[in-house]
Design an enzyme around this catalytic site. Structure first.
Site, PDB file in Angstrom:
ATOM      1  N   ASP A  30       0.867  -1.184   0.000  1.00  0.00           N
ATOM      2  CA  ASP A  30       0.000   0.000   0.000  1.00  0.00           C
ATOM      3  C   ASP A  30       0.903   1.233   0.000  1.00  0.00           C
ATOM      4  O   ASP A  30       1.879   1.284   0.749  1.00  0.00           O
ATOM      5  CB  ASP A  30      -0.893  -0.026   1.263  1.00  0.00           C
ATOM      6  CG  ASP A  30      -2.041   0.979   1.190  1.00  0.00           C
ATOM      7  OD1 ASP A  30      -1.780   2.165   0.889  1.00  0.00           O
ATOM      8  OD2 ASP A  30      -3.183   0.589   1.445  1.00  0.00           O
ATOM      9  N   ILE A  31       0.596   2.217  -0.862  1.00  0.00           N
ATOM     10  CA  ILE A  31       1.470   3.406  -0.918  1.00  0.00           C
ATOM     11  C   ILE A  31       1.324   4.296   0.315  1.00  0.00           C
ATOM     12  O   ILE A  31       2.168   5.134   0.585  1.00  0.00           O
ATOM     13  CB  ILE A  31       1.268   4.270  -2.189  1.00  0.00           C
ATOM     14  CG1 ILE A  31      -0.201   4.653  -2.397  1.00  0.00           C
ATOM     15  CG2 ILE A  31       1.841   3.588  -3.420  1.00  0.00           C
ATOM     16  CD1 ILE A  31      -0.375   5.810  -3.381  1.00  0.00           C
ATOM     17  N   HIS A  94     -10.646  -5.343  -2.930  1.00  0.00           N
ATOM     18  CA  HIS A  94      -9.283  -5.548  -2.451  1.00  0.00           C
ATOM     19  C   HIS A  94      -9.282  -5.912  -0.981  1.00  0.00           C
ATOM     20  O   HIS A  94     -10.201  -5.560  -0.241  1.00  0.00           O
ATOM     21  CB  HIS A  94      -8.422  -4.312  -2.697  1.00  0.00           C
ATOM     22  CG  HIS A  94      -8.928  -3.044  -2.081  1.00  0.00           C
ATOM     23  ND1 HIS A  94     -10.022  -2.357  -2.582  1.00  0.00           N
ATOM     24  CD2 HIS A  94      -8.515  -2.348  -1.000  1.00  0.00           C
ATOM     25  CE1 HIS A  94     -10.226  -1.277  -1.836  1.00  0.00           C
ATOM     26  NE2 HIS A  94      -9.337  -1.251  -0.873  1.00  0.00           N
ATOM     27  N   HIS A  96      -6.985  -5.708   2.514  1.00  0.00           N
ATOM     28  CA  HIS A  96      -5.841  -5.113   3.204  1.00  0.00           C
ATOM     29  C   HIS A  96      -5.257  -6.140   4.156  1.00  0.00           C
ATOM     30  O   HIS A  96      -6.008  -6.797   4.888  1.00  0.00           O
ATOM     31  CB  HIS A  96      -6.280  -3.929   4.081  1.00  0.00           C
ATOM     32  CG  HIS A  96      -6.692  -2.708   3.336  1.00  0.00           C
ATOM     33  ND1 HIS A  96      -5.833  -1.661   3.082  1.00  0.00           N
ATOM     34  CD2 HIS A  96      -7.887  -2.346   2.807  1.00  0.00           C
ATOM     35  CE1 HIS A  96      -6.478  -0.713   2.425  1.00  0.00           C
ATOM     36  NE2 HIS A  96      -7.726  -1.103   2.234  1.00  0.00           N
TER      37      HIS A  96
END
Ligand SMILES: [Zn+2]
Length: 130
Positions: A30-31, A94, A96
């Site tokens: 994750d950015i 998505h 996490h």
């Protein structure tokens, strides 16, 4: 899907810090991580909500999720790995994976109290829809 950032990442149009890839899924950092090693797991196919994915995608993404969780736990000093499917930030299904520490004290989601009879009505409503 045009203008979907995760589709662009899946196609390679936008670069990512890739951890794993196969024909159906991509796993990358994750950015904007909550903690070091915070990952996202996405199906390459554009699917908005998890419940819209076919059962094979669902089964396989969770088998892959377990594999990646084990790798995170093995490679980082975290106490556990939080898995969450939120789905409202980017309209492409998505998962996490967030390495967590018992000492991190992240806030929990806000909670509330049920009023009397409210639980009975909710259970009725939801079970009727099953
Ligand atoms: Zn997409």
């Amino acid at each position: 899907m045009e203008n979907c950032i995760f589709c662009k990442i899946a196609s390679g149009e936008i670069p990512c810090d890739k951890i794993y890839e196969d024909k159906d899924f991509l796993v990358f950092l994750d950015i904007k991580p909550v903690s070091d090693g915070h990952l996202l797991i996405i199906p390459k196919k554009h699917i908005v909500w998890m419940q819209e994915a076919d059962d094979t995608i669902i089964s396989n993404i969770f088998i892959l999720t377990k594999k990646i969780m084990l790798a995170l736990k093995k490679s980082l000093p975290c106490d556990y790995v939080q898995e969450s499917v939120v789905g409202n930030e980017i309209p492409h299904f998505h998962i996490h994976l967030i390495p967590r520490y018992l000492s991190d004290n992240f806030p929990n989601l806000p909670t509330k109290e049920y009023k009397e009879e409210q639980t009975k009505k909710l259970i009725e409503k939801i079970t009727l829809a099953l």
